[in-house]
Design a protein around this motif. Sequence first.
Motif, mmCIF file in Angstrom:
data_model
loop_
_atom_site.group_PDB
_atom_site.id
_atom_site.type_symbol
_atom_site.label_atom_id
_atom_site.label_comp_id
_atom_site.label_asym_id
_atom_site.label_seq_id
_atom_site.Cartn_x
_atom_site.Cartn_y
_atom_site.Cartn_z
ATOM 1 N N MET A 6 0.828 -1.198 0.000
ATOM 2 C CA MET A 6 0.000 0.000 0.000
ATOM 3 C C MET A 6 0.870 1.259 0.000
ATOM 4 S SD MET A 6 -3.121 0.667 2.554
ATOM 5 C CE MET A 6 -4.091 2.136 2.459
ATOM 6 N N ARG A 7 1.955 1.238 0.764
ATOM 7 C CA ARG A 7 2.877 2.389 0.793
ATOM 8 C C ARG A 7 3.383 2.700 -0.605
ATOM 9 N NH1 ARG A 7 8.473 0.942 2.806
ATOM 10 N NH2 ARG A 7 8.215 -0.139 0.838
ATOM 11 N N ASP A 8 3.787 1.668 -1.322
ATOM 12 C CA ASP A 8 4.317 1.878 -2.668
ATOM 13 C C ASP A 8 3.247 2.446 -3.603
ATOM 14 O OD1 ASP A 8 6.678 0.827 -1.705
ATOM 15 O OD2 ASP A 8 6.354 -1.157 -2.569
ATOM 16 N N LEU A 9 2.054 1.909 -3.527
ATOM 17 C CA LEU A 9 0.970 2.383 -4.397
ATOM 18 C C LEU A 9 0.535 3.807 -4.051
ATOM 19 C CD1 LEU A 9 -1.174 -0.861 -4.607
ATOM 20 C CD2 LEU A 9 0.214 0.163 -6.432
ATOM 21 N N VAL A 10 0.390 4.094 -2.769
ATOM 22 C CA VAL A 10 -0.052 5.431 -2.352
ATOM 23 C C VAL A 10 1.017 6.468 -2.693
ATOM 24 C CG1 VAL A 10 -0.645 6.868 -0.353
ATOM 25 C CG2 VAL A 10 -1.645 4.584 -0.597
ATOM 26 N N THR A 11 2.276 6.112 -2.530
ATOM 27 C CA THR A 11 3.356 7.032 -2.910
ATOM 28 C C THR A 11 3.258 7.379 -4.391
ATOM 29 O OG1 THR A 11 4.802 6.156 -1.176
ATOM 30 C CG2 THR A 11 5.869 7.319 -2.990
ATOM 31 N N GLU A 12 2.979 6.397 -5.211
ATOM 32 C CA GLU A 12 2.834 6.634 -6.654
ATOM 33 C C GLU A 12 1.591 7.482 -6.947
ATOM 34 O OE1 GLU A 12 3.919 6.586 -10.634
ATOM 35 O OE2 GLU A 12 5.070 6.008 -8.867
ATOM 36 N N ILE A 13 0.498 7.212 -6.263
ATOM 37 C CA ILE A 13 -0.732 7.990 -6.457
ATOM 38 C C ILE A 13 -0.501 9.454 -6.092
ATOM 39 C CG2 ILE A 13 -3.072 8.341 -5.533
ATOM 40 C CD1 ILE A 13 -3.247 5.208 -5.449
ATOM 41 N N ILE A 14 0.195 9.690 -5.000
ATOM 42 C CA ILE A 14 0.483 11.072 -4.584
ATOM 43 C C ILE A 14 1.395 11.745 -5.606
ATOM 44 C CG2 ILE A 14 1.633 12.496 -2.844
ATOM 45 C CD1 ILE A 14 0.444 10.530 -0.763
ATOM 46 N N TYR A 15 2.359 11.003 -6.111
ATOM 47 C CA TYR A 15 3.234 11.549 -7.156
ATOM 48 C C TYR A 15 2.405 11.996 -8.361
ATOM 49 C CZ TYR A 15 6.343 11.593 -11.174
ATOM 50 O OH TYR A 15 6.987 11.943 -12.321
ATOM 51 N N LEU A 16 1.452 11.168 -8.750
ATOM 52 C CA LEU A 16 0.603 11.519 -9.895
ATOM 53 C C LEU A 16 -0.251 12.753 -9.607
ATOM 54 C CD1 LEU A 16 -0.457 7.943 -11.034
ATOM 55 C CD2 LEU A 16 1.180 9.481 -12.168
ATOM 56 N N HIS A 17 -0.772 12.844 -8.371
ATOM 57 C CA HIS A 17 -1.526 14.046 -7.999
ATOM 58 C C HIS A 17 -0.638 15.285 -8.062
ATOM 59 C CE1 HIS A 17 -5.577 12.814 -6.789
ATOM 60 N NE2 HIS A 17 -5.039 11.700 -6.296
ATOM 61 N N GLU A 18 0.604 15.156 -7.594
ATOM 62 C CA GLU A 18 1.531 16.291 -7.635
ATOM 63 C C GLU A 18 1.819 16.694 -9.080
ATOM 64 O OE1 GLU A 18 4.723 14.590 -5.331
ATOM 65 O OE2 GLU A 18 4.065 15.630 -3.509
ATOM 66 N N LYS A 19 1.981 15.694 -9.937
ATOM 67 C CA LYS A 19 2.262 15.970 -11.348
ATOM 68 C C LYS A 19 1.079 16.660 -12.014
ATOM 69 C CE LYS A 19 4.494 13.746 -15.194
ATOM 70 N NZ LYS A 19 5.139 12.565 -15.701
ATOM 71 N N LEU A 20 -0.126 16.214 -11.699
ATOM 72 C CA LEU A 20 -1.313 16.841 -12.266
ATOM 73 C C LEU A 20 -1.522 18.254 -11.729
ATOM 74 C CD1 LEU A 20 -3.835 13.859 -12.142
ATOM 75 C CD2 LEU A 20 -2.854 14.919 -14.194
ATOM 76 N N ASP A 21 -1.082 18.494 -10.503
ATOM 77 C CA ASP A 21 -1.256 19.790 -9.865
ATOM 78 C C ASP A 21 -0.366 20.861 -10.489
ATOM 79 O OD1 ASP A 21 -2.644 21.254 -7.788
ATOM 80 O OD2 ASP A 21 -0.703 21.377 -6.742
ATOM 81 N N LYS A 22 0.722 20.436 -11.128
ATOM 82 C CA LYS A 22 1.680 21.407 -11.690
ATOM 83 C C LYS A 22 1.262 21.928 -13.021
ATOM 84 C CE LYS A 22 5.594 19.788 -9.114
ATOM 85 N NZ LYS A 22 6.869 19.194 -9.083
#
Length: 106
Positions: free
Chosen positions: A90-106
Amino acid sequence: MSTLVTVEQTAFQLILHAGNAKSSLMEAMQAAREGKLDEANSKIDEAKIELNHAHHAQTSLIQGEARGEKVELSILLIHAQDHLMNALTMRDLVTEIIYLHEKLDK
């Protein structure tokens, strides 16, 4: 008998800390969904601390077995290991999901 108590206590520590980590990870995903990326990353850090505690508990069992202490396999210990492995995934998946949110936010 005392080793059995120690194994049970360690199993409960694994369950406790893995469960805490999973809760923090779910909160991290929710925060990311709401655009609160700093909070999301803070929750990831909380989860990492909990996973570190769980890892120390697991390591104590491994070290004991390496010293020749018999670790009796039980459903509780299997359940505890399952919680830990799910939390790590779950840590690995959530870290990736947050990365994607950060990328979309930029």
